[in-house]
Design an enzyme around this catalytic site. Structure first.
Site, mmCIF file in Angstrom:
data_model
loop_
_atom_site.group_PDB
_atom_site.id
_atom_site.type_symbol
_atom_site.label_atom_id
_atom_site.label_comp_id
_atom_site.label_asym_id
_atom_site.label_seq_id
_atom_site.Cartn_x
_atom_site.Cartn_y
_atom_site.Cartn_z
ATOM 1 C CG HIS A 1 -1.798 0.733 1.270
ATOM 2 N ND1 HIS A 1 -2.221 2.231 1.526
ATOM 3 C CD2 HIS A 1 -3.074 0.620 0.701
ATOM 4 C CE1 HIS A 1 -3.289 2.859 1.159
ATOM 5 N NE2 HIS A 1 -3.752 2.522 0.386
ATOM 6 C CE LYS B 1 -11.384 5.185 -4.603
ATOM 7 N NZ LYS B 1 -9.627 5.140 -4.992
#
Length: 813
Positions: A257, A696
């Protein structure tokens, strides 16, 4: 009218009350303030909620009244938290395993050791900073003092105004020092909390009744607590519980990440701090040993202060993969067999059954080195290098284990017939009478050969770093040139199980249940690849590759075809024996293909050259249609990756956007209606559900509802066609990315008939460190996953009524 609800947690540091403040603005200058304070007492937890409305000129009374009504209802829900439905003891027990950030309050008694640890570590840090930079020390202590005053009295604006003035006058150099000091201080708090969480679990166990025996904690989200609930409350039989435990499969997929910028060396230092805090609690610690441990703490904190805590250069894919492997080497290699030993003991105590030595309720996989979606640095060559490195690491670690086992098993009599026969097949050995050593010695030589082959392969790859030779790491073992390397898990597992069974049947069961069992469990979970590597690529990459091929063949543009035409051509080619192109023509670029197309195709070539155990799933991101799945099946076929060759990777569509989730049941219906596809998947299908992009795309609530209904519908389609469906959950650490700190209850909250003992989930960069960064925390994480899947299998889910569904649909729109 939509209202923006913000949650502010105001927690007085080191105090015994937490306040949750909800501000619901009805207009820019009007709001409803809801403040709930929790406080712990000897008899439990109490809460106090206050509601106040701040009006302004021109305020809409009706709107404000509606907001106040909603806030009052919310207050009632919050107050209900204090009325623990499980009783005081269970509330405390559940809190034992949760991070302090999830607790409603700081307990003045239970958390006193944590506060003492934090104070000690803070004082050590202050000593270092004062010595190195007195100006930064003065600023840090001033800011901290003002911050604590503000936390103690949030309504007093004076401390905050003083902090603003102090921050305004500070120089950039001093500001950097103060921020670094606070960053270290917060990380020290985290390190102390890691130790404290396990301290509370152990304390709770010691205080438990004697009739609740077992090595695992007696709390709801542990396998021990779950078994007790299933047996005593739900009336499930021990045989049923054991059968489900044997069949359930949870796979945790490690991913990198970009927000994980902490260096491994700093992470290791904080882990050492947690371990030293545990060491300091030993009751038999000599005063000199205690003083030495305290000095070690000071030294580590001083080293952290003098180090750069974050990476200044973006790590390569290879280094990210090495970081994922480091978690396995430093923690999971020991945590997994340790947890399985405890699970075995718990099964014997609670269920009266022994856990088979090769059962793996939890396994691991990785994306690091195979996830090329949006990452141009993850090339086919990099994937090949990462796989070779993982094989090298696995071989070296198993070689180290077998060296220790060889030194232990000097038994020279009482062998099973199977062990005698196996030893007789080994011609070259100095261990004539000690036949366990004869077998183990042969395995050691084969592993040395494996290490040698992996080293040679890595050194042949471009820019591959130098590797430590087997001789330098483990000493010379003669005869390794004359044996074959170990490439398959069964080649190592089979002789180890013969050793295990021989020890058990000849009266050495205690020996068998020691290191031999640990190694077998490591082989079962990590294999010869450490972790199988998933490959992820975007669907449009496959579309462009097939478009280039169809144009070269002169049959049109695949990209321009509609879905019906694509499916027709793909099905025809999947059943055809004729290859679409010669692989060497792609390697030498004789077809005039675009470099990106060649890179996409070469991924399949690299995958086809690996052992099947080295690879996991092929994940298609932005999957929108059934043809996206068949496209990958066809490209695999072109490179010899078929069911017949045993190299076929399972193809996993990833549905991430709201539209993709909504259309996912239809895509599965189309896929399962294709006879050739059903025959190739052996009745099993995996589907990945994306949480981050859907949130999102549609917002959290709408995304959650779409994920719920899509999984329900896909499960029904799979059931209709008799396909065993496994959902792969692409979650992150934050709520917005689908993460949930209450993991146990989060798993139980999935839609009915969508888990069924099969669960696959991602663990991303920073969450890997949080959940698997230390031995005890890693064991707790494994315990929670195992317990949650077992409990879910017997949970009678509430089927949502139609009016509930209609309401959720209206709210999410």
């Amino acid at each position: 009218m939509r209202f923006n609800v913000s949650l502010i947690l105001v927690a007085a540091t080191f105090h015994s009350a937490s306040a949750f403040t909800f501000t619901v603005p009805s207009k820019p200058r009007a709001s409803v303030r809801l403040e709930t304070k929790f406080a712990s007492h000897p008899n439990g937890v109490t809460s106090d909620t206050k509601l106040s409305k701040r009006a302004s000129s021109g305020d809409d009374d009706d709107s404000a009244a509606n907001v106040a009504k909603a806030a009052t209802k919310l207050a009632s829900s919050i107050n209900a938290i204090a009325d623990n439905p499980f009783g005081k003891d269970e509330a405390v027990a559940v809190a034992m395993s949760a991070p302090l950030s999830q607790a409603a309050d700081i307990d003045a008694v239970n958390d006193a050791p944590l506060l003492a640890d934090i104070e000690m570590l803070s004082d050590m840090l202050a000593e270092v900073v004062k010595k190195e930079n007195p100006a930064v020390y003065d600023l840090y202590t001033t800011f901290r003092r003002l911050g604590m005053k503000r936390a103690a009295n949030p309504d007093d604006p004076t401390p905050f105004e003083e902090m603003k003035k102090l921050a305004y006058d500070i120089s950039p150099h001093d500001a950097l020092g103060v921020m670094k000091t606070f960053s270290i201080a917060l990380n020290l708090v985290n390190a102390a909390e890691v130790h404290h969480r396990m301290r509370l679990v152990r304390k709770n166990e010691h205080a438990d009744d004697t009739h609740h025996i077992g090595p695992l904690p007696m709390i709801e989200d542990s396998i021990r607590g779950t078994m007790e609930i299933l047996l005593e409350d739900d009336g499930v039989s021990p045989d049923s519980i054991f059968a489900e435990l044997m069949s359930q499969k949870c796979e945790i997929v490690l991913t990198a990440h970009p927000t994980e910028v902490n260096r491994k060396t700093i992470i290791r230092k904080y882990r050492n701090i947690s371990e030293l805090l545990a060491h300091l609690e030993r009751p038999d610690l000599h005063p000199f040993e205690r003083a030495e441990a305290l000095n070690n703490l000071r030294g580590i904190i001083a080293a952290i202060w003098g180090s750069d805590e974050i990476r200044r250069v973006k790590p390569t894919v290879q280094k990210e993969a090495a970081g994922g492997c480091a978690v396995i080497e430093s923690v999971l290699w020991d945590a997994v067999p340790s947890y399985l030993r405890k699970l075995d003991a718990q099964c014997r105590v609670t269920l009266g059954k022994k856990l088979p030595v090769d059962v793996t309720p939890v396994k691991f996989a990785s994306w690091i080195g195979g996830d090329r979606d949006g990452n141009p640095n993850c090339t086919p060559a990099v994937t090949q290098e990462v796989i070779a490195h993982q094989r090298l690491r696995a071989a070296k670690m198993f070689l180290n284990d077998l060296n220790l086992l060889y030194s232990e098993l000097a038994i020279s009599s009482r062998f099973s017939p199977e062990l005698e026969a196996l030893a007789a097949t080994i011609k070259k050995s100095d261990d004539a009478r000690e036949k366990y050593r004869r077998v183990i010695g042969h395995l050691r030589r084969r592993l040395v050969r494996t290490v040698k082959d992996c080293e040679a392969k890595l050194q042949s790859l471009a820019k591959s770093p130098e590797t430590l030779s087997a001789e330098a790491a483990f000493g010379a073992l003669e005869g390794w040139e004359d044996v074959e390397p170990i490439m398959k898990t069964d080649d190592l597992m089979a002789p180890l199980k013969v050793i295990y069974e021989s020890l058990v049947t000849t009266g050495f069961e205690l020996v068998a249940d020691g290191r031999v069992s640990d190694i077998i469990r490591r082989v079962a979970i990590f294999g010869l690849t450490l972790v199988p590597l998933d490959i992820r690529e975007e669907s449009t990459k496959h579309t462009l590759a097939l478009d280039a091929i169809t144009r070269h063949l002169g049959i049109g543009s695949y990209k321009e075809w509609d879905e019906t035409a694509r499916l027709s051509w793909l099905q025809s080619e999947l059943t055809s024996r004729r290859p679409l192109f010669r692989i060497r023509d792609v390697e030498n670029n004789l077809l005039g293909l675009d470099p990106d197309v060649i890179k996409t195709l070469m991924v399949f070539k690299v995958a086809s050259e690996q052992e099947p155990e080295s690879l996991g799933a092929y994940v298609i991101s932005q999957a929108t249609s059934a043809s996206d799945v068949l496209a990958v099946m066809l490209l695999q076929k072109q490179f010899g990756m078929t069911k017949a060759t045993g190299k076929l990777m399972r193809v996993v569509p990833l549905f991430e956007t709201l539209d993709d989730l909504t259309g996912s049941p239809k895509q599965l219906q189309t896929l399962f209606g294709i006879t050739s596809y059903i025959g190739s998947i052996s009745g099993k299908q995996e589907v990945m559900v994306g949480y981050s992009d859907s949130a999102k795309d549609a917002g959290r609530l709408a995304a959650c509802w779409a994920q719920y209904t899509a999984q329900e519908a896909m499960a029904k389609v799979a059931d209709k066609f008799g396909v065993e469906l496994t959902f792969f959950h692409g979650k992150g650490g934050t709520v917005g990315r689908g993460g949930n700190p209450a993991l146990y209850r989060a798993i139980l909250s999935h839609p009915p008939n969508t888990i069924n003992g099969r669960f696959r989930v991602t663990e991303q960069g920073e969450m890997i460190r949080q959940n698997f960064g230390s031995l005890e925390i890693a064991e707790r994480s494994l315990d929670i996953y195992t317990a949650a899947l077992l409990r879910e299998r017997f949970t009678k889910h509430v089927e949502p009524k139609q009016k509930w569904r209609d309401q959720m649909q209206r709210v999410s729109e």
